[in-house]
Design an enzyme around this catalytic site. Structure first.
Site, PDB file in Angstrom:
ATOM      1  N   HIS A  90       4.341   1.270   2.184  1.00  0.00           N
ATOM      2  CA  HIS A  90       5.269   0.730   1.463  1.00  0.00           C
ATOM      3  C   HIS A  90       5.896   1.453   0.454  1.00  0.00           C
ATOM      4  CE1 HIS A  90       2.845  -2.850   2.859  1.00  0.00           C
ATOM      5  NE2 HIS A  90       4.017  -3.214   3.757  1.00  0.00           N
TER       6      HIS A  90
ATOM      7  N   HIS B 264       0.904  -1.128   0.036  1.00  0.00           N
ATOM      8  CA  HIS B 264       0.018   0.006   0.018  1.00  0.00           C
ATOM      9  C   HIS B 264       0.748   1.159   0.093  1.00  0.00           C
ATOM     10  CE1 HIS B 264       1.290   0.266   4.237  1.00  0.00           C
ATOM     11  NE2 HIS B 264       0.556  -0.765   4.368  1.00  0.00           N
TER      12      HIS B 264
ATOM     13  N   GLY C 209       8.638   1.305   8.596  1.00  0.00           N
ATOM     14  CA  GLY C 209       7.489   2.269   8.816  1.00  0.00           C
ATOM     15  C   GLY C 209       7.553   2.343  10.254  1.00  0.00           C
TER      16      GLY C 209
END
Ligand code: PAF
Length: 277
Positions: A37, A34, A147
């Site tokens: 990433h 998504h 992340g």
């Protein structure tokens, strides 16, 4: 984009890149890509000559077989997204390639353990550090991008590189959030419409609380907030805690702190964290 499935082939390609003096950035994923990433890949592209993305659903980091086998698999879409943003190489190994023998995981890192997700998903981080260590040893990137949604994971991976002497810069990148302010996650693709609504309402409640914390700044109490969350069709809370973002110790002041949450909407586990300063 090159798609490579074999470790020895990947190593040969990367040796040539390194021989040219080019830097390598890596983004390790389990697929179902998504915008979160893709933002990591873009960051890696800005700062490196060559970017390797891996897609590997790592069996040793799941707590049960169902969770592993039902993990969303969208490889054709993932490849199209990677092609579109110009990723240089996709490493797409089979399980045998990464775990040639038994599916063994090692306990490598002990710091930042016993709290948050480690308390509720025993062994999960052993699986993560085992597989990240294997990928780092194969790819040997100059930098690897993760992340902040998985904040504890980043802390543990930073420890991993120290313990294993990997000469790799771990770059921590802010979460990409949806309109309700919640971090994007592969698991969210499994929501029903009703669950998406609950998820959005959860976002509003969380941001109300964040604003309250920013104003109050000390002696913050979580009891009322937890009650409100449970009234909001949340199945189960694993944790809602405020922790200092450097040492991950519990705190009740907002400075340098984050709100960490892990809870369930239906069977779907949501984890996220939010800066309180
Ligand atoms: O964050 C993830 O997607 C996974 O934990 C990782 C780092 C790719 C290891 O399997």
């Amino acid at each position: 984009m090159k798609i490579i499935r074999k470790t020895n082939e990947l190593e040969q390609i990367l040796v040539l890149i390194k021989d040219k003096g080019q830097s390598i950035g890596s983004v390790l994923t389990m697929g179902n890509l998504h915008d979160g990433h893709l933002s990591l890949i873009k960051e890696a592209q800005i700062n490196n000559d060559f970017v390797v993305t891996s897609i590997f659903i790592n069996p040793t980091q799941f707590n049960n077989e169902t969770d592993f086998s039902s993990y969303p698999k969208t490889i054709d879409d993932d490849i199209a997204k990677l092609e579109k943003i110009g990723c240089d190489l996709l490493f797409l190994p089979e399980i045998q390639e990464i775990y040639p023998g038994d599916l063994l995981k090692q306990n490598i890192v002990n710091n930042f353990r016993g709290i948050l997700c480690d308390k509720y998903r025993p062994g999960h981080f052993d699986g993560v550090t085992t597989v990240v260590d294997i990928f780092f040893s194969i790819i040997k990137p100059n930098a690897s991008y993760f992340g902040e949604k998985d904040f504890q994971q980043i802390k543990i991976i930073q420890e991993l590189v120290k313990i294993k002497n990997h000469n790799i810069k771990i770059v921590s990148c802010p979460s990409i959030r949806d309109d309700s302010g919640m971090s994007l996650s592969s698991r969210n693709s499994k929501f029903t419409n009703d669950q998406s609504k609950i998820f959005n309402q959860l976002g509003s409640k969380i941001y109300e609380f964040i604003n309250f914390c920013k104003k109050k700044s000390s002696n913050i109490n979580l009891d009322n907030f937890k009650k409100q969350i449970l009234e909001n069709s949340i199945n189960k809370i694993d944790y809602i805690e405020i922790r200092n973002e450097n040492n991950l110790d519990i705190t009740n002041v907002s400075s340098k702190a984050r709100l960490f949450i892990a809870l369930y909407i239906g069977e779907i586990r949501i984890i996220d964290n939010f800066k309180l300063y």
